[in-house]
Design a protein around this motif. Structure first.
Motif, mmCIF file in Angstrom:
data_model
loop_
_atom_site.group_PDB
_atom_site.id
_atom_site.type_symbol
_atom_site.label_atom_id
_atom_site.label_comp_id
_atom_site.label_asym_id
_atom_site.label_seq_id
_atom_site.Cartn_x
_atom_site.Cartn_y
_atom_site.Cartn_z
ATOM 1 N N GLU A 17 0.830 -1.217 0.000
ATOM 2 C CA GLU A 17 0.000 0.000 0.000
ATOM 3 C C GLU A 17 0.861 1.262 0.000
ATOM 4 O O GLU A 17 0.581 2.233 -0.699
ATOM 5 C CB GLU A 17 -0.931 -0.008 1.213
ATOM 6 C CG GLU A 17 -1.806 1.224 1.330
ATOM 7 C CD GLU A 17 -2.838 1.334 0.212
ATOM 8 O OE1 GLU A 17 -3.206 2.467 -0.133
ATOM 9 O OE2 GLU A 17 -3.256 0.293 -0.314
ATOM 10 N N GLU A 18 1.937 1.258 0.775
ATOM 11 C CA GLU A 18 2.815 2.427 0.869
ATOM 12 C C GLU A 18 3.440 2.752 -0.489
ATOM 13 O O GLU A 18 3.511 3.914 -0.896
ATOM 14 C CB GLU A 18 3.921 2.165 1.895
ATOM 15 C CG GLU A 18 4.890 3.312 2.061
ATOM 16 C CD GLU A 18 6.015 2.969 3.031
ATOM 17 O OE1 GLU A 18 6.976 3.749 3.063
ATOM 18 O OE2 GLU A 18 5.931 1.949 3.737
ATOM 19 N N ASN A 19 3.874 1.734 -1.206
ATOM 20 C CA ASN A 19 4.474 1.948 -2.527
ATOM 21 C C ASN A 19 3.446 2.462 -3.527
ATOM 22 O O ASN A 19 3.756 3.305 -4.368
ATOM 23 C CB ASN A 19 5.101 0.652 -3.039
ATOM 24 C CG ASN A 19 6.290 0.230 -2.215
ATOM 25 O OD1 ASN A 19 6.883 1.042 -1.508
ATOM 26 N ND2 ASN A 19 6.640 -1.040 -2.276
ATOM 27 N N ARG A 20 2.208 1.959 -3.438
ATOM 28 C CA ARG A 20 1.162 2.458 -4.332
ATOM 29 C C ARG A 20 0.912 3.941 -4.082
ATOM 30 O O ARG A 20 0.724 4.715 -5.018
ATOM 31 C CB ARG A 20 -0.128 1.660 -4.135
ATOM 32 C CG ARG A 20 -0.088 0.299 -4.780
ATOM 33 C CD ARG A 20 -1.454 -0.331 -4.852
ATOM 34 N NE ARG A 20 -2.079 -0.543 -3.562
ATOM 35 C CZ ARG A 20 -2.029 -1.656 -2.860
ATOM 36 N NH1 ARG A 20 -1.361 -2.687 -3.327
ATOM 37 N NH2 ARG A 20 -2.642 -1.749 -1.702
ATOM 38 N N ARG A 21 0.900 4.347 -2.799
ATOM 39 C CA ARG A 21 0.688 5.768 -2.482
ATOM 40 C C ARG A 21 1.838 6.624 -3.025
ATOM 41 O O ARG A 21 1.615 7.712 -3.553
ATOM 42 C CB ARG A 21 0.563 5.967 -0.970
ATOM 43 C CG ARG A 21 -0.848 5.760 -0.486
ATOM 44 C CD ARG A 21 -1.022 6.184 0.955
ATOM 45 N NE ARG A 21 -1.007 4.948 1.740
ATOM 46 C CZ ARG A 21 -0.194 4.686 2.754
ATOM 47 N NH1 ARG A 21 0.662 5.568 3.161
ATOM 48 N NH2 ARG A 21 -0.248 3.529 3.379
ATOM 49 N N LYS A 22 3.065 6.129 -2.916
ATOM 50 C CA LYS A 22 4.224 6.868 -3.428
ATOM 51 C C LYS A 22 4.116 7.075 -4.945
ATOM 52 O O LYS A 22 4.340 8.165 -5.457
ATOM 53 C CB LYS A 22 5.516 6.121 -3.124
ATOM 54 C CG LYS A 22 5.957 6.192 -1.697
ATOM 55 C CD LYS A 22 7.259 5.409 -1.532
ATOM 56 C CE LYS A 22 7.692 5.308 -0.098
ATOM 57 N NZ LYS A 22 8.924 4.512 0.049
ATOM 58 N N VAL A 23 3.788 5.998 -5.650
ATOM 59 C CA VAL A 23 3.678 6.065 -7.108
ATOM 60 C C VAL A 23 2.548 7.000 -7.520
ATOM 61 O O VAL A 23 2.711 7.831 -8.415
ATOM 62 C CB VAL A 23 3.485 4.652 -7.713
ATOM 63 C CG1 VAL A 23 3.135 4.735 -9.182
ATOM 64 C CG2 VAL A 23 4.741 3.826 -7.507
ATOM 65 N N LYS A 24 1.400 6.914 -6.841
ATOM 66 C CA LYS A 24 0.268 7.791 -7.164
ATOM 67 C C LYS A 24 0.634 9.249 -6.922
ATOM 68 O O LYS A 24 0.306 10.120 -7.727
ATOM 69 C CB LYS A 24 -0.955 7.410 -6.340
ATOM 70 C CG LYS A 24 -2.171 8.241 -6.681
ATOM 71 C CD LYS A 24 -3.408 7.702 -6.026
ATOM 72 C CE LYS A 24 -4.660 8.501 -6.238
ATOM 73 N NZ LYS A 24 -4.674 9.589 -7.131
ATOM 74 N N LYS A 25 1.342 9.520 -5.834
ATOM 75 C CA LYS A 25 1.760 10.897 -5.532
ATOM 76 C C LYS A 25 2.689 11.433 -6.622
ATOM 77 O O LYS A 25 2.554 12.568 -7.061
ATOM 78 C CB LYS A 25 2.456 10.937 -4.172
ATOM 79 C CG LYS A 25 2.891 12.304 -3.750
ATOM 80 C CD LYS A 25 3.578 12.260 -2.403
ATOM 81 C CE LYS A 25 4.112 13.630 -2.029
ATOM 82 N NZ LYS A 25 4.895 13.594 -0.794
ATOM 83 N N GLN A 26 3.629 10.617 -7.075
ATOM 84 C CA GLN A 26 4.549 11.045 -8.120
ATOM 85 C C GLN A 26 3.835 11.276 -9.444
ATOM 86 O O GLN A 26 4.148 12.230 -10.168
ATOM 87 C CB GLN A 26 5.666 10.013 -8.296
ATOM 88 C CG GLN A 26 6.620 9.972 -7.131
ATOM 89 C CD GLN A 26 7.634 8.853 -7.257
ATOM 90 O OE1 GLN A 26 7.485 7.943 -8.070
ATOM 91 N NE2 GLN A 26 8.673 8.922 -6.444
ATOM 92 N N ILE A 27 2.865 10.439 -9.764
ATOM 93 C CA ILE A 27 2.107 10.616 -11.003
ATOM 94 C C ILE A 27 1.281 11.898 -10.930
ATOM 95 O O ILE A 27 1.253 12.677 -11.893
ATOM 96 C CB ILE A 27 1.215 9.391 -11.280
ATOM 97 C CG1 ILE A 27 2.092 8.197 -11.659
ATOM 98 C CG2 ILE A 27 0.202 9.686 -12.374
ATOM 99 C CD1 ILE A 27 1.340 6.895 -11.763
#
Length: 81
Positions: free
Chosen positions: A23-33
């Motif tokens: 979940e943490e990695n998904r949030r990081k990727v979404k934030k960067q996008i």
């Protein structure tokens, strides 16, 4: 060469899927996008005074004030609304 490219692509896809299981990695990727979308949005550049038009940007770098005056007028109009 085609098989190697397909293999590398499949390996990248598997590695990406494994990375996004947390979940943490998904949030990081979404934030960067979201940040990348905001930076490339033309309205975002106008608000910062960075003209999206290359000619305007070159005029400012050469010392012309047309773009600066346009930006100042834009800010005044925006603050009066």
């Amino acid at each position: 060469m085609g098989k190697l490219t397909k293999l590398a692509g499949a390996a990248g896809l598997v590695a990406g899927a494994a990375y996004l299981t947390k979940e943490e990695n998904r949030r990081k990727v979404k934030k960067q996008i979201d940040e990348a979308i905001r930076v490339f949005n033309p309205d975002y550049k106008k608000e910062l005074g960075k003209p999206a038009d290359i000619d305007d940007a070159e005029m400012v770098s050469e010392g012309a004030m047309t773009s600066v005056q346009y930006y100042n007028q834009y800010q005044e109009d925006k603050s009066q609304q």
